[in-house]
Write a protein that holds these residues in place. Structure first.
Motif, PDB file in Angstrom:
ATOM      1  N   ARG A  23     105.694  85.164  44.482  1.00  0.00           N
ATOM      2  CA  ARG A  23     107.088  85.354  44.903  1.00  0.00           C
ATOM      3  C   ARG A  23     107.262  86.390  46.003  1.00  0.00           C
ATOM      4  O   ARG A  23     108.034  86.197  46.923  1.00  0.00           O
ATOM      5  CB  ARG A  23     107.953  85.764  43.714  1.00  0.00           C
ATOM      6  N   LEU A  24     106.569  87.518  45.858  1.00  0.00           N
ATOM      7  CA  LEU A  24     106.760  88.629  46.794  1.00  0.00           C
ATOM      8  C   LEU A  24     105.666  88.723  47.851  1.00  0.00           C
ATOM      9  O   LEU A  24     105.805  89.454  48.816  1.00  0.00           O
ATOM     10  CB  LEU A  24     106.821  89.960  46.020  1.00  0.00           C
ATOM     11  N   GLY A  25     104.558  88.031  47.627  1.00  0.00           N
ATOM     12  CA  GLY A  25     103.450  88.098  48.576  1.00  0.00           C
ATOM     13  C   GLY A  25     102.670  89.405  48.465  1.00  0.00           C
ATOM     14  O   GLY A  25     101.948  89.766  49.373  1.00  0.00           O
ATOM     15  N   LEU A  26     102.842  90.119  47.345  1.00  0.00           N
ATOM     16  CA  LEU A  26     102.146  91.394  47.154  1.00  0.00           C
ATOM     17  C   LEU A  26     100.891  91.176  46.324  1.00  0.00           C
ATOM     18  O   LEU A  26     100.943  90.566  45.265  1.00  0.00           O
ATOM     19  CB  LEU A  26     103.061  92.396  46.437  1.00  0.00           C
ATOM     20  N   ASP A  27      99.775  91.679  46.817  1.00  0.00           N
ATOM     21  CA  ASP A  27      98.501  91.535  46.118  1.00  0.00           C
ATOM     22  C   ASP A  27      98.314  92.757  45.221  1.00  0.00           C
ATOM     23  O   ASP A  27      97.841  93.796  45.662  1.00  0.00           O
ATOM     24  CB  ASP A  27      97.366  91.427  47.131  1.00  0.00           C
TER      25      ASP A  27
ATOM     26  N   VAL B  39     110.430  90.524  40.021  1.00  0.00           N
ATOM     27  CA  VAL B  39     109.656  89.367  39.582  1.00  0.00           C
ATOM     28  C   VAL B  39     110.378  88.732  38.402  1.00  0.00           C
ATOM     29  O   VAL B  39     110.778  89.418  37.470  1.00  0.00           O
ATOM     30  CB  VAL B  39     108.228  89.803  39.168  1.00  0.00           C
ATOM     31  N   GLU B  40     110.535  87.408  38.461  1.00  0.00           N
ATOM     32  CA  GLU B  40     111.184  86.691  37.370  1.00  0.00           C
ATOM     33  C   GLU B  40     110.163  85.767  36.711  1.00  0.00           C
ATOM     34  O   GLU B  40     109.515  84.978  37.376  1.00  0.00           O
ATOM     35  CB  GLU B  40     112.356  85.872  37.890  1.00  0.00           C
ATOM     36  N   LEU B  41     110.057  85.880  35.400  1.00  0.00           N
ATOM     37  CA  LEU B  41     109.157  85.044  34.613  1.00  0.00           C
ATOM     38  C   LEU B  41     109.969  84.363  33.521  1.00  0.00           C
ATOM     39  O   LEU B  41     110.929  84.931  33.010  1.00  0.00           O
ATOM     40  CB  LEU B  41     108.072  85.901  33.955  1.00  0.00           C
TER      41      LEU B  41
ATOM     42  N   VAL C 267     111.952  90.506  35.208  1.00  0.00           N
ATOM     43  CA  VAL C 267     113.014  89.870  34.459  1.00  0.00           C
ATOM     44  C   VAL C 267     112.416  88.697  33.702  1.00  0.00           C
ATOM     45  O   VAL C 267     111.839  87.794  34.302  1.00  0.00           O
ATOM     46  CB  VAL C 267     114.142  89.372  35.402  1.00  0.00           C
ATOM     47  N   VAL C 268     112.529  88.715  32.364  1.00  0.00           N
ATOM     48  CA  VAL C 268     111.991  87.659  31.524  1.00  0.00           C
ATOM     49  C   VAL C 268     113.163  86.806  31.033  1.00  0.00           C
ATOM     50  O   VAL C 268     114.090  87.335  30.415  1.00  0.00           O
ATOM     51  CB  VAL C 268     111.198  88.223  30.335  1.00  0.00           C
ATOM     52  N   THR C 269     113.106  85.507  31.379  1.00  0.00           N
ATOM     53  CA  THR C 269     114.177  84.600  30.986  1.00  0.00           C
ATOM     54  C   THR C 269     113.638  83.501  30.092  1.00  0.00           C
ATOM     55  O   THR C 269     112.431  83.305  29.996  1.00  0.00           O
ATOM     56  CB  THR C 269     114.841  83.965  32.235  1.00  0.00           C
ATOM     57  N   GLU C 270     114.568  82.757  29.507  1.00  0.00           N
ATOM     58  CA  GLU C 270     114.199  81.658  28.621  1.00  0.00           C
ATOM     59  C   GLU C 270     113.860  80.426  29.452  1.00  0.00           C
ATOM     60  O   GLU C 270     114.561  80.088  30.395  1.00  0.00           O
ATOM     61  CB  GLU C 270     115.363  81.337  27.676  1.00  0.00           C
TER      62      GLU C 270
ATOM     63  N   ALA D  97     101.055  89.940  37.753  1.00  0.00           N
ATOM     64  CA  ALA D  97     100.348  90.058  39.031  1.00  0.00           C
ATOM     65  C   ALA D  97     100.372  88.725  39.787  1.00  0.00           C
ATOM     66  O   ALA D  97     100.595  88.689  40.995  1.00  0.00           O
ATOM     67  CB  ALA D  97      98.915  90.509  38.800  1.00  0.00           C
ATOM     68  N   ALA D  98     100.167  87.609  39.061  1.00  0.00           N
ATOM     69  CA  ALA D  98     100.175  86.284  39.702  1.00  0.00           C
ATOM     70  C   ALA D  98     101.558  85.962  40.247  1.00  0.00           C
ATOM     71  O   ALA D  98     101.695  85.428  41.356  1.00  0.00           O
ATOM     72  CB  ALA D  98      99.736  85.229  38.698  1.00  0.00           C
ATOM     73  N   GLU D  99     102.606  86.291  39.505  1.00  0.00           N
ATOM     74  CA  GLU D  99     103.978  86.011  39.937  1.00  0.00           C
ATOM     75  C   GLU D  99     104.377  86.895  41.115  1.00  0.00           C
ATOM     76  O   GLU D  99     105.078  86.447  42.022  1.00  0.00           O
ATOM     77  CB  GLU D  99     104.938  86.214  38.762  1.00  0.00           C
TER      78      GLU D  99
END
Length: 149
Positions: free
Chosen positions: A105-109, A77-79, A144-147, A99-101
């Motif tokens: 992105r992955l379709g996982l609940d 997951v990338e945020l 993964v947390v990006t700017e 959880a929302a991302e």
């Protein structure tokens, strides 16, 4: 008299247990308050079938949790978050956002309560976040947390 408890009774036993009680206690309290049923052949057989069904259901839940765990381990997951000077973050990444991302992105609940963040993520980088799916199954989700641009 032998009685099968249909709910927990303090100082007597837990739901599903077979206990020996006096006839008066069984008639006047256990059976009257519907806290148990008499342990005859029919009720004993029903209890056996219910326990077998519960074990089968628990095994299915365990296997489903293992499958979901494999999907979580394989995913990433990338945020992105806003940052100021020197890479300091404005705010943090919470389990709700993860959880929302993951759903987008992955379709996982994934339930946000199952994501076990020791503390909120306040820096940029890659993090391994444990997700407890079942008492015996815990998967690590890569976040993964990006700017933010």
């Amino acid at each position: 008299m032998k009685v099968i408890l249909t709910e927990d009774v303090k100082s007597l036993g837990k739901k599903g247990e077979i206990v020996e009680v006096s006839d008066g206690y069984a008639r006047n309290f256990i059976l009257k308050m519907k806290k148990g049923v008499e342990a005859n052949n029919k009720n004993m057989n029903d209890l056996k079938l219910k326990k077998a069904n519960d074990e089968k259901h628990a095994q299915e839940q365990y296997e489903a949790a293992q499958e979901l765990g494999k999907k979580i381990e394989a995913g990433k997951v990338e945020l992105s978050i806003k940052t100021g000077e020197g890479g300091k973050a404005f705010g943090s990444v919470s389990s709700k956002e993860i959880a929302a991302e993951a759903k987008a992105r992955l379709g996982l609940d994934i339930d946000k309560k199952k994501i076990q963040l020791k503390e909120t993520i306040k820096t940029l980088g890659t993090f391994e976040v444990p997700v407890k799916l079942h008492p015996k199954v815990t998967a690590n989700l890569t976040v993964v947390v990006t700017e933010e641009a």
